[in-house]
Structures are given as C-alpha cells and as structure tokens.
Design an enzyme around this catalytic site. Structure first.
Site, mmCIF file in Angstrom:
data_model
loop_
_atom_site.group_PDB
_atom_site.id
_atom_site.type_symbol
_atom_site.label_atom_id
_atom_site.label_comp_id
_atom_site.label_asym_id
_atom_site.label_seq_id
_atom_site.Cartn_x
_atom_site.Cartn_y
_atom_site.Cartn_z
ATOM 1 N N ALA A 64 -2.466 2.391 -5.511
ATOM 2 C CA ALA A 64 -2.350 3.711 -4.880
ATOM 3 C C ALA A 64 -3.543 3.965 -3.968
ATOM 4 C CB ALA A 64 -2.256 4.795 -5.942
ATOM 5 N N LYS A 72 -4.811 18.643 3.533
ATOM 6 C CA LYS A 72 -4.267 17.863 2.407
ATOM 7 C C LYS A 72 -3.191 18.670 1.670
ATOM 8 C CE LYS A 72 -5.662 15.002 -1.518
ATOM 9 N NZ LYS A 72 -4.720 13.937 -1.140
ATOM 10 N N THR A 132 -6.341 10.157 -6.467
ATOM 11 C CA THR A 132 -7.533 9.391 -6.872
ATOM 12 C C THR A 132 -8.269 10.114 -8.003
ATOM 13 O OG1 THR A 132 -7.677 8.481 -4.665
ATOM 14 C CG2 THR A 132 -9.679 8.364 -5.989
ATOM 15 N N HIS A 171 -11.524 17.633 -0.316
ATOM 16 C CA HIS A 171 -10.786 17.026 0.801
ATOM 17 C C HIS A 171 -10.603 18.073 1.907
ATOM 18 C CE1 HIS A 171 -9.669 13.922 -2.182
ATOM 19 N NE2 HIS A 171 -9.467 13.147 -1.124
ATOM 20 N N HIS A 172 -10.200 17.578 3.089
ATOM 21 C CA HIS A 172 -9.931 18.425 4.262
ATOM 22 C C HIS A 172 -8.834 19.465 3.979
ATOM 23 C CE1 HIS A 172 -6.266 16.075 4.821
ATOM 24 N NE2 HIS A 172 -6.999 15.055 4.428
ATOM 25 N N GLY A 218 0.824 -1.211 0.000
ATOM 26 C CA GLY A 218 0.000 0.000 0.000
ATOM 27 C C GLY A 218 0.853 1.253 0.000
ATOM 28 N N THR A 219 2.092 1.109 0.468
ATOM 29 C CA THR A 219 2.999 2.265 0.511
ATOM 30 C C THR A 219 3.176 2.827 -0.898
ATOM 31 O OG1 THR A 219 4.149 1.103 2.273
ATOM 32 C CG2 THR A 219 5.279 3.009 1.334
ATOM 33 N N THR A 220 3.141 4.141 -1.014
ATOM 34 C CA THR A 220 3.307 4.773 -2.331
ATOM 35 C C THR A 220 4.700 5.428 -2.396
ATOM 36 O OG1 THR A 220 2.167 6.684 -1.385
ATOM 37 C CG2 THR A 220 0.850 5.204 -2.733
ATOM 38 N N PHE A 269 -6.339 1.448 -1.928
ATOM 39 C CA PHE A 269 -6.863 0.105 -1.660
ATOM 40 C C PHE A 269 -8.331 0.111 -1.284
ATOM 41 C CE2 PHE A 269 -2.614 -1.500 -1.788
ATOM 42 C CZ PHE A 269 -2.790 -2.818 -2.165
HETATM 43 N N1 NAP Z 1 -2.544 2.581 -1.060
HETATM 44 C C1 NAP Z 1 -3.435 3.009 -0.185
HETATM 45 O O1 NAP Z 1 -4.647 2.772 -0.290
HETATM 46 C C2 NAP Z 1 -2.952 3.778 1.006
HETATM 47 C C3 NAP Z 1 -3.816 4.151 2.042
HETATM 48 C C4 NAP Z 1 -3.301 4.783 3.167
HETATM 49 C C5 NAP Z 1 -1.929 5.035 3.224
HETATM 50 N N2 NAP Z 1 -1.126 4.684 2.188
HETATM 51 C C6 NAP Z 1 0.328 4.837 2.234
HETATM 52 O O2 NAP Z 1 0.808 3.849 3.142
HETATM 53 C C7 NAP Z 1 1.940 4.346 3.836
HETATM 54 C C8 NAP Z 1 1.667 4.308 5.347
HETATM 55 O O3 NAP Z 1 0.601 5.188 5.647
HETATM 56 P P1 NAP Z 1 0.136 5.477 7.170
HETATM 57 O O4 NAP Z 1 -0.828 6.578 7.099
HETATM 58 O O5 NAP Z 1 -0.242 4.198 7.828
HETATM 59 O O6 NAP Z 1 1.541 5.992 7.753
HETATM 60 P P2 NAP Z 1 2.062 6.142 9.259
HETATM 61 O O7 NAP Z 1 0.917 6.219 10.213
HETATM 62 O O8 NAP Z 1 3.042 7.257 9.235
HETATM 63 O O9 NAP Z 1 2.840 4.753 9.532
HETATM 64 C C9 NAP Z 1 4.056 4.422 8.949
HETATM 65 C C10 NAP Z 1 4.600 3.177 9.641
HETATM 66 O O10 NAP Z 1 5.750 2.724 8.932
HETATM 67 C C11 NAP Z 1 6.695 2.301 9.897
HETATM 68 N N3 NAP Z 1 8.057 2.173 9.365
HETATM 69 C C12 NAP Z 1 9.030 3.099 9.223
HETATM 70 N N4 NAP Z 1 10.153 2.516 8.713
HETATM 71 C C13 NAP Z 1 9.857 1.208 8.553
HETATM 72 C C14 NAP Z 1 10.591 0.072 8.092
HETATM 73 N N5 NAP Z 1 11.872 0.157 7.688
HETATM 74 N N6 NAP Z 1 9.967 -1.131 8.089
HETATM 75 C C15 NAP Z 1 8.701 -1.270 8.497
HETATM 76 N N7 NAP Z 1 7.959 -0.238 8.940
HETATM 77 C C16 NAP Z 1 8.541 0.981 8.965
HETATM 78 C C17 NAP Z 1 6.561 3.335 11.000
HETATM 79 O O11 NAP Z 1 7.170 2.832 12.166
HETATM 80 P P3 NAP Z 1 7.888 3.841 13.237
HETATM 81 O O12 NAP Z 1 6.766 4.628 13.834
HETATM 82 O O13 NAP Z 1 8.559 2.894 14.173
HETATM 83 O O14 NAP Z 1 8.853 4.684 12.418
HETATM 84 C C18 NAP Z 1 5.028 3.392 11.105
HETATM 85 O O15 NAP Z 1 4.552 2.311 11.867
HETATM 86 C C19 NAP Z 1 2.190 5.746 3.235
HETATM 87 O O16 NAP Z 1 3.084 5.616 2.146
HETATM 88 C C20 NAP Z 1 0.825 6.171 2.723
HETATM 89 O O17 NAP Z 1 0.905 7.099 1.672
HETATM 90 C C21 NAP Z 1 -1.611 4.068 1.094
#
Ligand code: NAP
Length: 246
Positions: free
Chosen positions: A104, A142, A149, A138-139, A78-80, A106
C-alpha cells in the site's frame, strides 16, 4: 533488466524517469488507451519483459494481474483498491509460478520507518513505563483520515506493544482507556505526508518521525522491489524486501 509499466500517470512517469538510475530499461508502456480491459498485455507484447510494474487504476488492477499471470511474467503492484481479491490472486500466482509483490506504500523511507517503529515498540513493551500515540499531517486536499499509512503504523505498533488493543481516531472528550491508542490527523496547507510515533514515559519521550517530500520515494521503492523480485516465485510485500537487506 527490462520492465513494462502498466499505468503512465503521476507515479508511472516518475518510475520511468528514475529507472535508468537503477539500470532498468522501460521497454513497454501501457495506459488506459492501449490497454483497455488488459487487451495490451499479451505474451507477444511482454516477450522481452522481466517484470511488470502496475500503478494504474483500481478498476483495472485485477484484469491486469490476471493477464500478466497468464503470460507467466512477474509483477509489482502499487495500485490499491483490490485487496479483497488477495486470496484469488495468491491462487493465481501459485498456479502460474510467477513472482508477485504488492504494498500500500512503496516509499522506501516509510518501509524502513515501519521496521524502526516495530523494533522500538517491542522494546518499550518489555518495560511498563511507556505510553504510545500516532500523529499524522497531510495537505488539505486529502480525502481520507487517518491516512492508510497511519493505520498500518498502528497495526505495526500493536503487534508488539501488547497493552494497546484498539485504535482511537476521534478526539476524546474524556479520559481514554489504557488499551486505546490514539491517532490524530491534522490537515494543513500542502504537507505531502508527515507521520510521528511518540513513546512517552515519566522519564523521557522517544519520537520517530517520517516526512515525505514528494513521489520520488514510491518510484524508487517500486524499482527496487522489481529488481528484488526478478527470478523469485510467490507472493511478497515490501516488508520482505526491507528485512532481506538486514
Ligand atoms: N502503493 C503505493 O506506494 C502507491 C503510491 C502512489 C500511488 N498509488 C496508487 O497507484 C495508482 C496510480 O496512482 P497515480 O497517482 O499514478 O494515478 P494517475 O496519475 O491517475 O495514473 C493512473 C494511470 O493509470 C492508467 N490506466 C487507466 N486504465 C488503465 C488500464 N486498463 N491499463 C493500464 N493503465 C491504465 C491511466 O491512463 P489514462 O490516463 O490513459 O486513463 C494513467 O496513466 C492508484 O491506485 C494510487 O492509489 C500507490
């Protein structure tokens, strides 16, 4: 089915909370502390894992993908922010004979919405009565506009609606060209995400709207994708998941 969560932030925690609803067990969790440089992702730590789900940070995504592929485990990402490396990832997936699914967005609802927009675009294109435009809200926090999207929706429309060839993001001060499709962005209060596609003719107007309420949609989508990917080899997106259900 057993999964490993790579990233335990806002989305990772939501996936962990909802996993039991999908009969999925989270057996390993990796974050920035125990997985610096992908050091936690080993054959031993992923021994009992069927599929990994990565919602971590853009700078860690490639290292994580490489490490999981080396362990021969399938992966939902899911990470972008790593998509420029997609050709490299495709080679890696082929070589290690794993399953790999990325998107991008899910959110199940958004992916169903894309499909509906594609069908209506194809039908409206067959008649020459309709014009089309996209509006997103959006809020106020952003950072980007238009939303990724909305841009993906525009691509979905233009694949079928042949008279639209370019996207117009700015507010026009004069007439717009027939081949331009406008996307308007509004930033308002705490709106999670609202996308509207409008097909307009002299006779009527067709409006398709998707409104997100929270992050639950991303988490359900990622868990459904992980179930779907189990046992498959090759590179997929959420479009493959949705169309396989038709
Ligand atoms: N595709 C989609 O539908 C979708 C939806 C939502 C979000 N996203 C994307 O998904 C990503 C995460 O979003 P989020 O909102 O959940 O972010 P978030 O709340 O900032 O969480 C990021 C997580 O990644 C961890 N992390 C950092 N370095 C790492 C590593 N080397 N290995 C494993 N984990 C690591 C962080 O841990 P620490 O706190 O220990 O650093 C934290 O738990 C972003 O890229 C976002 O754009 C995509």
């Amino acid at each position: 089915m057993n999964i490993a969560l790579i990233g335990h932030g806002k989305t990772g925690k939501e996936i962990e909370r909802l996993a039991p609803e999908h009969n999925i067990k989270v057996v390993q969790i990796f974050d920035g502390e125990n997985n610096d440089g992908a050091s936690g992702l080993t054959k031993q730590s992923l021994k009992n894992v069927d599929v990994c789900i990565d919602f971590s940070v853009p700078h860690a995504a490639m290292e994580n993908i490489e490490a999981v592929a080396r362990c021969g485990k399938s992966l939902v990402v899911g990470t972008t922010g790593w998509y420029d490396k997609l050709p490299e990832v495709k080679k890696m997936v082929e070589k290690s004979k794993i399953g790999f699914l990325y998107a991008a967005n899910f959110s199940l609802g958004v992916n169903i919405f894309y499909h509906g927009v594609s069908i209506i675009s194809e039908l409206c294109d067959k008649f020459h009565f309709y014009d089309v435009a996209i509006a997103e809200t959006h809020h106020t926090q952003k950072l980007d506009a238009p939303s990724a999207t909305a841009l993906a929706l525009a691509q979905t429309v233009m694949q079928k609606f042949k008279s639209k060839k370019t996207i117009l993001q700015e507010t026009p001060r004069t007439k717009i060209k027939p081949e331009q499709m406008q996307i308007t962005s509004t930033r308002l209060g705490s709106v999670v995400g609202n996308h509207r596609v409008v097909f307009d003719s002299e006779a009527d107007c067709i409006e398709l709207v998707h409104s997100a309420k929270n992050r639950t949609g991303f988490a359900h989508g990622a868990l459904i994708a992980a179930q779907w990917l189990k046992g498959k080899k090759g590179v997929y997106t959420m479009k493959d998941v949705i169309t396989s259900m038709l």
